[in-house]
Every structure is written in C-alpha cells, then in structure tokens.
Design a protein around this motif. Structure first.
Motif, PDB file in Angstrom:
ATOM      1  N   THR A 224      18.505  58.101 -18.624  1.00  0.00           N
ATOM      2  CA  THR A 224      17.055  58.199 -18.461  1.00  0.00           C
ATOM      3  C   THR A 224      16.587  57.025 -17.613  1.00  0.00           C
ATOM      4  OG1 THR A 224      14.924  58.395 -19.590  1.00  0.00           O
ATOM      5  CG2 THR A 224      16.595  57.071 -20.681  1.00  0.00           C
ATOM      6  N   PHE A 225      15.358  57.094 -17.134  1.00  0.00           N
ATOM      7  CA  PHE A 225      14.907  56.077 -16.179  1.00  0.00           C
ATOM      8  C   PHE A 225      13.384  56.014 -16.124  1.00  0.00           C
ATOM      9  CE2 PHE A 225      13.232  58.884 -12.899  1.00  0.00           C
ATOM     10  CZ  PHE A 225      13.793  60.099 -13.243  1.00  0.00           C
ATOM     11  N   ALA A 226      12.877  55.012 -15.422  1.00  0.00           N
ATOM     12  CA  ALA A 226      11.433  54.906 -15.164  1.00  0.00           C
ATOM     13  C   ALA A 226      11.227  54.554 -13.695  1.00  0.00           C
ATOM     14  CB  ALA A 226      10.827  53.817 -16.028  1.00  0.00           C
ATOM     15  N   VAL A 227      10.111  54.979 -13.150  1.00  0.00           N
ATOM     16  CA  VAL A 227       9.746  54.571 -11.788  1.00  0.00           C
ATOM     17  C   VAL A 227       8.646  53.520 -11.942  1.00  0.00           C
ATOM     18  CG1 VAL A 227       8.808  55.285  -9.567  1.00  0.00           C
ATOM     19  CG2 VAL A 227      10.247  56.864 -10.873  1.00  0.00           C
ATOM     20  N   ASN A 228       8.941  52.296 -11.521  1.00  0.00           N
ATOM     21  CA  ASN A 228       8.021  51.187 -11.707  1.00  0.00           C
ATOM     22  C   ASN A 228       7.122  51.005 -10.495  1.00  0.00           C
ATOM     23  OD1 ASN A 228       9.198  49.811 -14.297  1.00  0.00           O
ATOM     24  ND2 ASN A 228      10.935  50.305 -13.001  1.00  0.00           N
ATOM     25  N   ASN A 229       5.813  51.038 -10.731  1.00  0.00           N
ATOM     26  CA  ASN A 229       4.861  50.885  -9.630  1.00  0.00           C
ATOM     27  C   ASN A 229       4.089  49.584  -9.687  1.00  0.00           C
ATOM     28  OD1 ASN A 229       5.401  53.442  -8.449  1.00  0.00           O
ATOM     29  ND2 ASN A 229       4.240  54.403 -10.084  1.00  0.00           N
ATOM     30  N   LEU A 230       4.325  48.797 -10.738  1.00  0.00           N
ATOM     31  CA  LEU A 230       3.552  47.571 -10.915  1.00  0.00           C
ATOM     32  C   LEU A 230       4.311  46.432 -10.255  1.00  0.00           C
ATOM     33  CD1 LEU A 230       0.919  47.475 -12.422  1.00  0.00           C
ATOM     34  CD2 LEU A 230       2.153  46.703 -14.438  1.00  0.00           C
ATOM     35  N   ASP A 232       5.846  42.934  -9.177  1.00  0.00           N
ATOM     36  CA  ASP A 232       6.178  41.713  -9.913  1.00  0.00           C
ATOM     37  C   ASP A 232       7.000  40.854  -8.962  1.00  0.00           C
ATOM     38  OD1 ASP A 232       7.764  39.832 -11.537  1.00  0.00           O
ATOM     39  OD2 ASP A 232       6.984  40.938 -13.244  1.00  0.00           O
ATOM     40  N   ARG A 234       9.262  38.884  -9.377  1.00  0.00           N
ATOM     41  CA  ARG A 234      10.677  38.734  -9.690  1.00  0.00           C
ATOM     42  C   ARG A 234      11.452  40.029  -9.487  1.00  0.00           C
ATOM     43  NH1 ARG A 234       9.325  37.180 -15.631  1.00  0.00           N
ATOM     44  NH2 ARG A 234       7.878  38.839 -15.136  1.00  0.00           N
ATOM     45  N   SER A 242      14.174  51.749 -12.545  1.00  0.00           N
ATOM     46  CA  SER A 242      15.028  51.101 -13.538  1.00  0.00           C
ATOM     47  C   SER A 242      15.623  52.223 -14.369  1.00  0.00           C
ATOM     48  CB  SER A 242      14.225  50.130 -14.402  1.00  0.00           C
ATOM     49  OG  SER A 242      13.083  50.761 -14.937  1.00  0.00           O
ATOM     50  N   LEU A 255      20.842  48.909 -18.615  1.00  0.00           N
ATOM     51  CA  LEU A 255      19.633  49.041 -17.804  1.00  0.00           C
ATOM     52  C   LEU A 255      19.885  48.386 -16.449  1.00  0.00           C
ATOM     53  CD1 LEU A 255      16.714  50.105 -17.929  1.00  0.00           C
ATOM     54  CD2 LEU A 255      16.010  47.819 -18.618  1.00  0.00           C
ATOM     55  N   LEU A 257      19.102  48.668 -11.858  1.00  0.00           N
ATOM     56  CA  LEU A 257      18.311  49.227 -10.764  1.00  0.00           C
ATOM     57  C   LEU A 257      19.054  50.419 -10.172  1.00  0.00           C
ATOM     58  CD1 LEU A 257      17.224  46.090  -8.717  1.00  0.00           C
ATOM     59  CD2 LEU A 257      15.746  47.606 -10.026  1.00  0.00           C
TER      60      LEU A 257
ATOM     61  N   SER C 134      20.574  42.383 -18.128  1.00  0.00           N
ATOM     62  CA  SER C 134      19.749  43.581 -18.094  1.00  0.00           C
ATOM     63  C   SER C 134      18.489  43.284 -17.308  1.00  0.00           C
ATOM     64  CB  SER C 134      19.411  43.963 -19.524  1.00  0.00           C
ATOM     65  OG  SER C 134      18.825  45.219 -19.565  1.00  0.00           O
ATOM     66  N   LEU C 135      17.918  44.282 -16.724  1.00  0.00           N
ATOM     67  CA  LEU C 135      16.658  44.121 -16.008  1.00  0.00           C
ATOM     68  C   LEU C 135      15.550  43.759 -16.964  1.00  0.00           C
ATOM     69  CD1 LEU C 135      16.031  47.049 -13.571  1.00  0.00           C
ATOM     70  CD2 LEU C 135      16.521  44.676 -13.055  1.00  0.00           C
ATOM     71  N   ALA C 144       9.140  53.328 -20.774  1.00  0.00           N
ATOM     72  CA  ALA C 144       9.014  54.537 -19.935  1.00  0.00           C
ATOM     73  C   ALA C 144      10.275  55.414 -19.919  1.00  0.00           C
ATOM     74  CB  ALA C 144       8.598  54.148 -18.519  1.00  0.00           C
ATOM     75  N   PRO C 145      11.479  54.838 -19.783  1.00  0.00           N
ATOM     76  CA  PRO C 145      12.657  55.728 -19.782  1.00  0.00           C
ATOM     77  C   PRO C 145      12.809  56.502 -21.090  1.00  0.00           C
ATOM     78  CG  PRO C 145      13.256  53.536 -18.999  1.00  0.00           C
ATOM     79  CD  PRO C 145      11.860  53.432 -19.525  1.00  0.00           C
ATOM     80  N   MET C 195       0.266  55.957 -11.558  1.00  0.00           N
ATOM     81  CA  MET C 195       1.435  55.799 -12.421  1.00  0.00           C
ATOM     82  C   MET C 195       1.859  54.335 -12.359  1.00  0.00           C
ATOM     83  SD  MET C 195       2.815  58.425 -13.902  1.00  0.00           S
ATOM     84  CE  MET C 195       2.801  60.218 -13.889  1.00  0.00           C
ATOM     85  N   LEU C 196       1.959  53.697 -13.510  1.00  0.00           N
ATOM     86  CA  LEU C 196       2.420  52.309 -13.519  1.00  0.00           C
ATOM     87  C   LEU C 196       3.935  52.267 -13.635  1.00  0.00           C
ATOM     88  CD1 LEU C 196      -0.188  50.408 -15.700  1.00  0.00           C
ATOM     89  CD2 LEU C 196      -0.101  50.722 -13.233  1.00  0.00           C
ATOM     90  N   TRP C 197       4.449  52.882 -14.668  1.00  0.00           N
ATOM     91  CA  TRP C 197       5.898  53.041 -14.853  1.00  0.00           C
ATOM     92  C   TRP C 197       6.062  54.501 -15.184  1.00  0.00           C
ATOM     93  CZ3 TRP C 197       2.781  50.187 -18.154  1.00  0.00           C
ATOM     94  CH2 TRP C 197       2.689  48.804 -17.889  1.00  0.00           C
ATOM     95  N   GLU C 198       6.398  55.275 -14.167  1.00  0.00           N
ATOM     96  CA  GLU C 198       6.414  56.711 -14.376  1.00  0.00           C
ATOM     97  C   GLU C 198       7.281  57.047 -15.576  1.00  0.00           C
ATOM     98  OE1 GLU C 198       6.694  58.709 -10.694  1.00  0.00           O
ATOM     99  OE2 GLU C 198       7.380  60.557 -11.655  1.00  0.00           O
TER     100      GLU C 198
END
Lengths: 309, 346, 385
Positions: A224-230, A232, A234, A242, A255, A257, C134-135, C144-145, C195-198
């Motif tokens: 599973t994953f997320a698309v980060n738009n915020l 940062d 770092r 992620s 976890l 990239l 880890s990230l 989010a995941p 979307m911040l963290w889709e």
C-alpha cells in the motif's frame, strides 16, 4: 522643508520655559522613570497632569497618583513615511495611551517594530493593546524622556539546540554494514520463523533475540502507499510516493520512496526493484537505495499482499 | 491495600561509555532474565519510564516495547519519568484487583548527549531555562544552602563520595571509579567532581506480583508495605533548599520507620544528608550499599534501581526492612519513597 | 474494577491555532479552574495531580511536571506525567481513575494539553535520528497508506471520508470549545480541497490546535458532595502492540479490538452499536471513522463505510459518533484523547449543551496513538455501576 532656505528663524539655544508645579512634578517623576497623574476634585485621575480639571475648570487637588506602568491603547494612527521631526525615521504609530489607574490618555509614539517605508499598518496594532513606556537611558525631564511606548511582552523566542552522538545498535549496525556492500540483510525469528528487515536483533512479536542472518532480494511488491502533496524541506519534491515495499524473501514491508513512474500510476501490488546510487557513493546508510521503481513485471494479486498490510 | 511484592530485579552492567547497543538491545537480555527467573512470559500489566530527550527524538519508549514481546496485545503504559514512577503506576493498578503481575522497566543512555544541557530543558521555560542554568549549578546552590545551615563541610561530602565509590567497585553492575581526592577540582562550587553522580548507560527491570502469586514465584518476596511520592514547588527561590519537605512527607506516608538498609537516589553528595534528615535515617542505617548514583547513574533507571537494590537485600535474607527512594526535578523537587519488608504485614 | 470512580468536573479551553495570551501554566490553569468550578472545589481540595501530553519537543519543555507542579496546586502532593503517544490524553485519565479505583486518593485532578504553536507539530513529530531506515512523512503521510488499504479491502466508494469530514464539522458548530468552525461546510467544499497525502484531502484532516482539557475524578464519597451530576466510570482498558512486525494488520489492529472487548466486558456491553448512546472516538483523518466502526465492533468487518454512509453516526443518527466535532475539529495533540473521555462524560451528565445527545446514559471515550498501536478507552455512564 525648503530645499535651499535663504532665511532662518531660530532662537539661539532654544526657549527656556518654566513649567509650574504640576507639570514640574510630572516631568520630575518622568525623569525618574515613573508615571504620575493628578486627582481632580471629582476624583478622576488626570494623565498627564494638568493644573485644572478640563471638564469644570476647577483647579485640581494636590494629590499625585502613580499610574501604569502598563496602559491601554485607546486609538492609534500609523505613519508610513515619517517626517524629519518625527520620533522615528522608520514607520511607527502614534497612540493615545491610558495608563492603568488614570482616567485620561497621553499621546505618544508607539513602536511596534521595524517596517519598510510605506508599510501598511501592522495587524498587531489594535485599539485595546497593552503597552508600556520605554524610557531613554539619558533623561532630562521632558516628554521625550519616554522614547516611545511599546507593546507588553507576550512572546519569547527561545533557541534550542542539543547535540547528540547516536549509535544504531549492534543489529542495525550490521544491517548498515550490509547496505554498504549493496546487500539487504534481515533476521529470521527462531520462534515465528518470519524474516524481519531491517533487523533489530529481536522479534517484536515474540520478544526473543534473533541471530539467523538472511539476505533478501532488492526486488519486491508495493502493498500500500500514499501520494504526498505537502512539501517538506527534508523530503523529495511533491508529489512523491511513500510506499510499503515487501521485499522478496522478507515477511514485513518497509516504508520507502517509490519513483520512476507518475504518482497517479502507482498501484497496490506493483512490482518494484531498488534504484541504487552509484557504487562509489555508497555509505553505511539505507539511502544507498534512492528509491524503488517499477520492475516491469506483472502486478502481484491482492491475495498475495493482503496479509502484509 | 492489596499485598504486592517485588519478586525479581535485574539490571545491566552500567557503562560510562556508549557500548553501541540500542536501548532495546540493553533491555532484551534483562527482560528475558526476569521472565526465566519468574517463569512468567506474559505479564498482566507493563509500565516503563524513559525520557525522549536523551536521544533527541520523540517516542523512544515505542521501540523499547519490542523487547517485551507485546503479542498478543498487552495492557501497557508509560511515564516520561524515572522507572520508579512506572513502578508506582503499576502498584496502583494492582491495588484494584484485576492485575496480579506487572513488568516494570526503565532505561537511559546519557552517553549520547550532554546531560547537563538536556536537563536545562526541564526548568521553568520563562525564568530559568533561558539563563542556560544546568543541573549541577542548581544542585550546588542547594549544597551551599545545606552546608550553610548545617555546618557540613566539603570533607563530609567527600566521605559520602568515598564510601559510594568503594561500594561501587564491589558492585559488578556499577562503575569502577577511583577514590576521591581531597584536592580534587570543583565542578560547580561547592561541589567537586566526585560529588557529582557518574553518568552511565543502563537499564533495569522489576517484576511485581500480588498475594499468593508473589509467594509462588519468589522464596522471600520483598513486600511493599508503603509507597508514596510528593512534590515541592519548582522554583528554587520559593522553598527552603536545605530541606526536602516532599521527601519527609513521602517517607511519613510510606511508613518509613525501622529501616535497616536504604537505597537513596542521591545524585550529589550533599543530597544524602538532606534525604537522610528528611527520612529520619539514623547512623545505624546502611545507606547505598550498591554505591548509589554516585557510582553509576543510568538516568531514568537509577531510581528504579534503588527500589530493586533495596528489594535485593530482602531477597537475599540480609535485611528484613528496607527503603528505596527516587527523585525527579531540580534540587530534589519530587520524591518517591518505597518501604519494603520480608513480612507481608511487616 | 475496584472502588467506584466518578467524573465530577470537566474543564476545557476554547481550542484555537495559537493561544498567544497565556503562558503554558496559564493554559492549563484555565482548563483546571473550569473543572474545579464545575466540581465545586478549590485547588486545596485535590489530593493528587496526573498530567499527560505528547512528546515534549512540541513545546521544548522536558518533563513539564516539574515546572507545573505548583502551577497545578501539587505542592505537597503526588504529581505524575503519563506519555503514551497520541493515546496519552486517554491513558492519563485512566491512570488518574486508577488512583480513585485503588482507594489511594479521593479527588484527583487530571490535565492534558498541547501548546503546539510554540513550535510546529509536524516538525516535532518527525524529528528522527541519523540511522532512520524508514521514511519520516508526518502523521497524515503515515496513515494514508493504511487508509488506502482499507478502501481496497472493503471496496468502499471514494466519498465516504468526505461524509465524515462534513458531519464532524457540522457538529463542531454546536460546540463552543471547538477549533474549526466552518459554517456551510459541504461535500463540495471538502472535495474541492487539495489532496495532502492521497487519499486524504486538506479538509479531511485534523487542525493543529493549542488547548487543554481537565477533569476532576472522585471517589463515591467525594462525589456525594459534588454540585453537578457525576459521570461514573464503568470500565477502562489499555492495549499496546509492537509497531512493526510480520503479519501485523495495520488497518484493523488487534490491539484496538482487544481493548474494546476488555472495556465492553467490564461495562457489561454485548452490542456496542445499540448499547452505547454516543461515542467520542479518536478520528484525526476522516476515514478512521469507518475503520474504527469496524475495529470497535459497531459493525462487521468491511461494513464500516456503509454505517457511515447511512447517517447512523450523525448527531441525529442511532449511534452518534463525535457529537463534539471530534479530533477533526480540534486537535491539541496531547489533549485530544482526554477531550474524548471528557466529552463522553459530559454526555452522560447531560451537560453537553447544544451537542447533547438526548437521553445519553452510556458513552464511550476512545484514544489511539503511535502507529495505531496504543489504545486507551473508557465507558462512562449516568448510573453508578
């Protein structure tokens, strides 16, 4: 101001004015760094003191009352382009300030900070602000002994920096050693027999030490994953993905990239491989792997990954 | 009150230098040790004490949980204080009857940062912390206040440090430190370098058990006959630094009388005098046979270790009534006192 | 269970992005004083103080129980500080209740807070060490995941999160203490935000708030003297599981299920959906409502989104969730768990004002933290158990 004056009117040395007892008392206390008002026959406290009650014309009592040091802004105006005669040569406010204990206000400059010429009135400049006088170090007994009023302290900024020398621990140290050689290492738990990557030298589920080293592949599956738009500072540029990557041979996803593919095309079950930095840039860090990118193999089924989320 | 006892205690060999072990790696062997010793693999309640600031990152206690084997999920809590307060939380929980056994641990690796600078962050954020004042400077103020009132001299402090270091050398878990020298340099006057606790990396674990369970597990359980903790005001300017009122109160509430051996969490030599006075411990009481924090100070575990060492004297049969003390905050601000007995109603 | 424990006072500060008008002590004292006033007590009447908050990096004051001891009237009294990550507000209340249930104390003040505007919440949560493997992506990036995995597992349609975001903010309009007040909040408004963290959108995310919440807990005897109706503790439970291990279910964690089962068993609840009148559940990102509906046994696995979609969890639904507006409307991180517990108590005391659920007699307070691995829950009721 005329740019090339041809006539000057100036009394040499300036005017010498006597102030009388009431103003004199006020200025003497001011020179001492203190604010005093005077009580009228009706009981009000006039500040700054006058010899007469402005409402009735009666003379005032001889009772002087210390007021302030804090006062409230009744009204203000903001000077964006100061004149040469103004108290400041940068933007500032004028304010009517009623010190605590007084019933009338004084007009004076109000310093709310450094602003560029032409600046708009700052948001913090408000009727009702609480302020107090900032006295000059060298005082003479005149209204300018107050350099300006300034807002009460409401914030302090405290820098905080602590330095540490951290060690990763024996197990993680070995993992990082593996990374320096381009190998991804894990441990197998003697009880549940699962392969833990990276290893911590123990199995969190069973609470026992782990020692059996296992090398896992640098390929795997996105569970599973997320698309980060915020954004940062770092992290990589947004949008970045992620993802939990289940490496082939491991029983727990990491976890990481995922890149090399538009963010909106990443999917659960996608097969990936590690994108390593050039060998000569490797160190004892997981960052030898820049990210995971699509390997081109067909996606894994949901069944294959569902127990790893 | 329900009868609860300390039935097992284990600690690491504390180290003045970073041995390269992660906190979890320090904890796992000693947790395993008490599991084997007690025959319990899963405790009714688990509670720990630690401080995130020692590693400069939040949630340091989260990975420590990995050393416990928290699966299936366990009933667990944590205090951001010395493990002695985690023991207190566990003891309270056991009083209401659903929990019969508890695992308590504390750990810290002060070697990774600057302890003095770190502890500055604990102080009043408006008036004290911005001055950059540190723990030793504040302790020295208290030492000054005590010496002024009592007439105690630097040589008297040296005698405390001397005894502590000798005992520490005889203790396999504490550091091997040389005897203090009368001409030693000051750290922050009037405290000399030997008057300041020896920072060490370390961890400790204690198992509590109630009633009959304690008797099943341990031949001579160290029964907690009283336990209490109290606080004083924070600012050093508003209280009498030469006395520890909160220690006195806690000792009273815990029933600290007839004590044979006391383990005191004193991180500076002069504190031993103040705490002894507050607890009314006479010359006949053996204080800090382990060497105490002056011989090894694994912060966040040091207070818990005092309780463990006091219990160990009962487990071994050496003593039948002992006391463990723990402290937190500047200048002995908060104090915990635990009275232990070889008899459950002793 | 031990001795009976009552909640006789609740105090909150109005949650907002920055409280620039108070010191840290001032913030806590505001909530504590309100709780004392509610309980008809003074500082002198309190026997012990238990405080809790999230990591100290938020305010840069380490182990703040030292600085705050006398600020909270704890001179000469026991003072402790609990830290269990995001569930801390709940676990703090449980430690405080324990002092009453064990008979050790009669009246305990408990306070949880955060003044996170003094730094930045994302920074404070993501300070990592040099060896991190880890990230570090912040709370939203972390969850989010798992939300995506839930959506896939359950087959839920995309808009379910939006429904929760709207419902909770509508409830917040009736709560004078809530931070986010968005009159006219609608699905269109929420879906119009980025979307911040889709798959989590901006308006599906909790705010960053400063604030404090306090409660006075009391023994049965002490509760008799309280001026306002008490809430009674019917059960408390805590569970933890390791954050990463092979085979962990991060979507429907066992720790949450076990914690709920324990607290229901103590309170004699067999059917939470029907027997709990109102629930205050820690939902910091909208999708956690359907996920927790399943985790807490309000419906079968995979059905949570249907329950949300049906309107059952709305204020006028048959199982209102987060009548106060929840974490989605106010989030001083260290306090949020205690706010849930306190709001549950207010409901069964009949003191929840405009967001009162009529006839509420049993309520659930829930908090979770870390990587959804720490759980703290309590059940409170209008009647003494």
């Amino acid at each position: 101001m005329p740019s090339s004056p041809n006539h000057v009117l100036e009394f040499p040395g300036g005017y010498t004015r006597s102030v009388g007892p009431v103003i004199g008392r006020f200025l003497s206390d001011l020179r001492d760094g203190r604010l005093v008002g005077v009580r009228t026959r009706t009981g009000k406290v006039l500040f700054p003191p006058a010899e007469y009650d402005p409402d009735t014309g009666d003379s005032v009592t001889d009772e002087f009352v210390e007021v302030g040091p804090v006062g409230t802004v009744e009204s203000w105006s903001w000077v964006a382009e100061p004149l040469g005669t103004h108290p400041f040569d940068r933007p500032f406010a004028w304010a009517l300030v009623t010190p605590d204990g007084a019933d009338t206000a004084i007009l004076h400059a109000l310093d709310v900070g450094e602003y560029e010429r032409g600046a708009k009135p700052p948001k913090r400049l408000k009727v009702g602000m609480r302020v107090r006088a900032r006295f000059r170090a060298d005082r003479k007994g005149e209204i300018g002994d107050i350099e300006a009023f300034q807002p009460e302290v409401s914030m302090i900024t405290v820098p905080s920096r602590l330095e540490f020398e951290l060690r990763p621990g024996k197990a993680l140290d070995r993992f990082l050693e593996g990374m320096a050689e381009g190998r991804i290492l894990g441990h197998r738990c003697p009880v549940c027999e699962k392969v833990i990557v990276p290893m911590g030298g123990l199995c969190p589920k069973d609470g026992v030490p782990t020692i059996e080293e296992v090398e896992v592949a640098d390929t795997g599956t996105v569970t599973t994953f997320a698309v980060n738009n915020l954004p940062d500072p770092r992290a990589p540029e947004v949008p970045f993905v992620s993802a939990y990557v289940l490496l082939d041979g491991a029983d727990i996803a990491m976890l990481s990239l995922v890149a090399g593919i538009p963010a909106d095309q990443v999917r659960m079950g996608m097969r990936v491989k590690a994108a390593w930095k050039p060998r000569d840039e490797w160190g004892r860090t997981i960052q030898n792997i820049r990210w995971f990118e699509p390997s081109g193999e067909p996606d894994a089924s949901f069944e294959a990954i569902k127990d790893y989320m | 009150m329900r009868d609860v006892a300390i039935v097992a205690f284990a600690q690491t060999k504390h180290s003045a230098v970073d041995e390269g072990l992660h906190e979890t790696e320090m904890l796992l062997p000693i947790i395993q040790q008490v599991k084997e010793q007690t025959g319990i693999s899963r405790f009714d309640f688990t509670c720990s004490g630690s401080c995130d600031y020692l590693i400069g990152a939040p949630f340091s206690f989260v990975s420590a949980l990995n050393a416990v084997g928290a699966w299936p999920p366990i009933s667990e809590s944590h205090v951001e204080m010395d493990g002695a307060w985690a023991l207190y939380e566990a003891w309270v929980k056991m009083q209401h009857g659903e929990f019969d056994t508890a695992l308590v641990y504390g750990f810290g690796k002060p070697s990774q940062g600057s302890l003095r600078e770190i502890f500055n962050r604990q102080y009043d954020p408006y008036y004290l912390a911005p001055l950059g004042v540190d723990q030793v400077s504040l302790a020295a103020l208290q030492a000054q206040a005590y010496m002024h009132r009592s007439g105690t001299k630097e040589d008297d402090l040296l005698a405390v440090a001397d005894r502590a270091r000798k005992a520490g050398r005889a203790n396999p878990y504490a550091l091997d430190l040389d005897d203090p020298a009368a001409d030693a340099a000051y750290d922050v006057a009037p405290l000399k370098t030997h008057d300041v606790a020896a920072e060490a990396d370390g961890a400790a674990v204690i198992v509590l058990a109630a009633d009959v369970h304690a008797r099943d597990i341990c031949e001579r359980p160290a029964w907690i006959t009283g336990i209490d903790h109290r606080a004083d005001a924070h600012s050093p300017g508003v209280r009498d630094l030469s006395r520890s009122e909160s220690t006195r109160l806690a000792g009273e509430r815990a029933g600290a009388t007839g004590i044979e051996v006391a383990e005191l969490h004193v991180q500076f030599s002069h504190e031993e005098f103040i705490v002894r006075e507050a607890l009314n411990l006479g010359d006949d009481v053996k204080v800090n046979p382990s060497g105490g924090p002056l011989a090894a100070n694994p912060v966040m575990a040091a207070g818990l270790i005092r309780l463990g060492e006091a219990a160990a004297r009962i487990h071994s049969g050496e003593a039948s009534r002992t006391l463990g003390h723990a402290t937190s905050g500047p200048c002995l601000q908060q104090n915990l006192v635990c009275v232990l007995s070889g008899e459950s109603h002793g | 269970m031990g001795n009976a424990c009552a909640v006789i006072g609740v105090g909150q500060t109005a949650y907002q992005t920055k409280r620039l008008d108070v010191s840290i002590a001032g913030l806590l004292r505001e909530a504590a004083q309100r709780a004392l006033d509610d309980a008809g007590l003074t500082w002198r009447d309190i026997d012990a103080v238990v405080i809790g908050k999230a990591p100290d990096m938020f305010e840069g004051v380490m182990m703040p129980e030292a600085y705050l001891a006398d600020a909270l009237g704890a001179t000469g009294k026991p003072m402790m500080r609990v830290h269990t990550a995001g569930s801390v507000g709940g676990s703090t209340a449980i430690v405080a209740a324990s002092l009453i249930q064990s008979g050790v104390h009669q009246r305990v003040l408990t306070v949880a807070w955060e003044k996170q505007s003094e730094s930045n919440a994302t920074w404070a949560l993501t300070v990592g060490g040099p060896h991190a493997t880890s990230l570090v992506v912040g709370a939203g990036g972390y969850f989010a995941p798992h939300i995506r995995a839930y959506m896939r597992r359950s087959g839920a349609p995309d808009h379910i999160g939006t429904l929760v975001a709207v419902k909770d903010r509508q409830n917040a309009l009736k709560n004078p203490y809530a931070h986010l007040k968005i009159p006219g909040i609608s699905r269109e408004m929420v879906e119009g935000t980025p979307m911040l963290w889709e798959p989590i959108r901006y308006l599906e995310t909790c705010p960053s708030s400063d604030g404090a919440c306090a409660m006075i807990l009391a023994s049965e005897d002490a509760a008799k003297q309280a001026p306002n109706k008490p809430a009674w503790v019917h059960g408390t439970a805590m569970r933890s599981e390791p954050i990463f291990f092979a085979g962990r279910d991060t979507v429907n964690p066992q720790g949450g299920k076990d914690c709920a089962a324990d607290v229901y068993q103590q309170a004699g609840i067999k059917d939470p959906r029907r027997e709990i009148d109102v629930a205050e559940v820690y939902v910091p990102f909208s999708w956690y409502e359907p996920m927790w509906l399943e985790n807490l046994g309000f419906c079968a696995e995979g059905e949570g989104w249907k329950l949300t979609e049906s309107g059952a969890t709305a204020l006028d639904g048959d199982t209102p969730w987060n009548a106060s507006g929840g974490v989605l409307s106010s989030n001083p991180i260290g306090a949020s768990g205690m706010i849930r517990f306190a709001e549950a108590a207010l409901q069964v005391r009949g003191m929840a004002g405009d967001h009162q659920v009529d006839g509420a007699r049993r309520a659930l307070g829930h908090a979770y933290g870390g990587g959804a691995q720490f759980y703290a829950m309590w059940i409170v009721g209008s009647d003494k158990p």
